[in-house]
Scaffold this active site. Structure first.
Site, PDB file in Angstrom:
ATOM      1  N   HIS A   1      -3.385   6.679   2.264  1.00  0.00           N
ATOM      2  CA  HIS A   1      -3.817   5.392   1.717  1.00  0.00           C
ATOM      3  C   HIS A   1      -5.261   5.148   2.114  1.00  0.00           C
ATOM      4  O   HIS A   1      -5.647   5.322   3.270  1.00  0.00           O
ATOM      5  CB  HIS A   1      -2.918   4.276   2.246  1.00  0.00           C
ATOM      6  CG  HIS A   1      -3.460   2.910   2.025  1.00  0.00           C
ATOM      7  ND1 HIS A   1      -3.943   2.480   0.801  1.00  0.00           N
ATOM      8  CD2 HIS A   1      -3.617   1.864   2.895  1.00  0.00           C
ATOM      9  CE1 HIS A   1      -4.369   1.235   0.919  1.00  0.00           C
ATOM     10  NE2 HIS A   1      -4.180   0.836   2.167  1.00  0.00           N
TER      11      HIS A   1
ATOM     12  N   ASN B   1     -10.460  -0.352  -1.098  1.00  0.00           N
ATOM     13  CA  ASN B   1      -9.031  -0.342  -0.811  1.00  0.00           C
ATOM     14  C   ASN B   1      -8.306  -0.985  -1.995  1.00  0.00           C
ATOM     15  O   ASN B   1      -8.478  -2.175  -2.252  1.00  0.00           O
ATOM     16  CB  ASN B   1      -8.759  -1.118   0.489  1.00  0.00           C
ATOM     17  CG  ASN B   1      -7.295  -1.162   0.877  1.00  0.00           C
ATOM     18  OD1 ASN B   1      -6.400  -1.053   0.051  1.00  0.00           O
ATOM     19  ND2 ASN B   1      -7.050  -1.363   2.163  1.00  0.00           N
TER      20      ASN B   1
ATOM     21  N   CYS C   1       0.809  -1.228   0.000  1.00  0.00           N
ATOM     22  CA  CYS C   1       0.000   0.000   0.000  1.00  0.00           C
ATOM     23  C   CYS C   1       0.838   1.272   0.000  1.00  0.00           C
ATOM     24  O   CYS C   1       0.332   2.355  -0.325  1.00  0.00           O
ATOM     25  CB  CYS C   1      -0.948   0.005   1.193  1.00  0.00           C
ATOM     26  SG  CYS C   1      -1.886  -1.532   1.358  1.00  0.00           S
TER      27      CYS C   1
END
Length: 318
Positions: free
Chosen positions: A244, A274, A116
């Site tokens: 993020h 996500n 990420c």
């Protein structure tokens, strides 16, 4: 020694797969209610790639849009970095294929896996290459196909992850538009977010959500403050916060801890889910597409996730 110059993001691009999956559609598969999903994650929908939408295909689409916005010819790109953890074939890397799909030839190209945090890591490397004269322009792409790694029997991961790609062009600038990157890792906690193998040899995402929440909200604010210190500004001076897009609860808690007003916080997680390394550039691109930003806006980027790896920098909006 090459003459030092400034570096800045000059173009952005995004690719979201054609299939949008709502909570209503996914809830039965995961054995939970739409309300359960939104209450725990803040997500209302996410995108899933089809059979013709690979990591490299999505990356090339996003990268081409970023080059067009930057008005940079493919022949002027000297380096392509693909931030991804989910390319189907681990060998060869995907960056050379991405370059070829766009029409970039004889360029440096490599993959970077910091999960990420991959996009923020890549922006730091790209900016340094520009500053020392190692490249005329660098194309950075975060692209993920997380739908290949989700298990419907594990709602915590099945409902949260999505697919997509976001890209940025980093070019020389008279005034530096990218601050020094703050990066680090905590390998002692790498077991709380990663993948596992089942009895049939399939690899699935695994995540200890409560531990990820606690680690993120404890450690990421420190990184944010350090980024601003390196950039020579106060947190209150930023125009936008693009962390993020892990989970809306994490995003909101980080903003609260850092005392960043809600109207300055990117929340692409709500509509896109996500998307790991793609989440920061997708959120950044959506901010630009919305017309809410102006050139020169100061944006705090923060990536954090599996590894546990993290990175961040302050950038100026193109």
């Amino acid at each position: 020694m090459a003459q030092m110059t400034g570096a800045a993001i000059t173009g952005l691009g995004a690719y979201r797969p054609s299939r949008l999956i709502t909570n209503e559609e996914i809830s039965e598969e995961a054995g939970v209610t739409p309300e359960w999903i939104e209450e725990r994650t803040g997500i209302r929908s996410r995108y899933r790639s089809g059979p013709d939408e690979s990591v490299t295909m999505m990356a090339a689409e996003a990268g081409g849009k970023a080059l067009a916005m930057a008005n940079v010819d493919p022949a002027e790109v000297d380096l392509v970095i693909l931030a991804s953890a989910t390319k189907k074939d681990r060998i060869p890397g995907g960056a050379p294929e991405v370059a070829s799909r766009i029409g970039i030839t004889a360029t440096g190209a490599f993959d970077l896996n910091a999960a990420c945090a991959g996009f923020a890591y890549s922006i730091g490397i790209a900016a340094n290459e520009i500053r020392i004269g190692g490249a005329r322009n660098v194309l950075v792409v975060g692209a993920e196909q997380l739908s290949r790694f989700i298990d419907p029997e594990d709602p915590a991961t099945y409902v949260i992850f999505g697919d997509g790609a976001g890209a940025a062009v980093v070019s020389p600038a008279e005034v530096d538009g990218i601050s020094p990157t703050v990066w680090g890792s905590d390998g002692s906690r790498s077991d709380i977010l990663g993948t596992k193998w089942d009895a049939n040899g399939r690899e699935f995402a695994k995540m200890d959500g409560p531990l990820v929440y606690r680690w993120s909200t404890k450690n990421v604010p420190r990184v944010a403050r350090k980024v601003c210190a390196h950039a020579g500004i106060e947190l209150s001076d930023i125009d936008w916060f693009v962390p993020h897009q892990a989970n809306l609860r994490i995003v909101d808690q980080l903003a609260e801890i850092l005392q960043i007003p809600d109207e300055k916080v990117a929340k692409d997680i709500v509509d896109t889910g996500n998307t790991s390394a793609a989440s920061v550039p997708l959120a950044l691109s959506r901010l630009h597409e919305s017309g809410r930003t102006t050139p020169g806006d100061r944006v705090l980027l923060l990536g954090f996730g599996a590894g546990l790896a993290y990175a961040g920098q302050l950038i100026r909006m193109p």
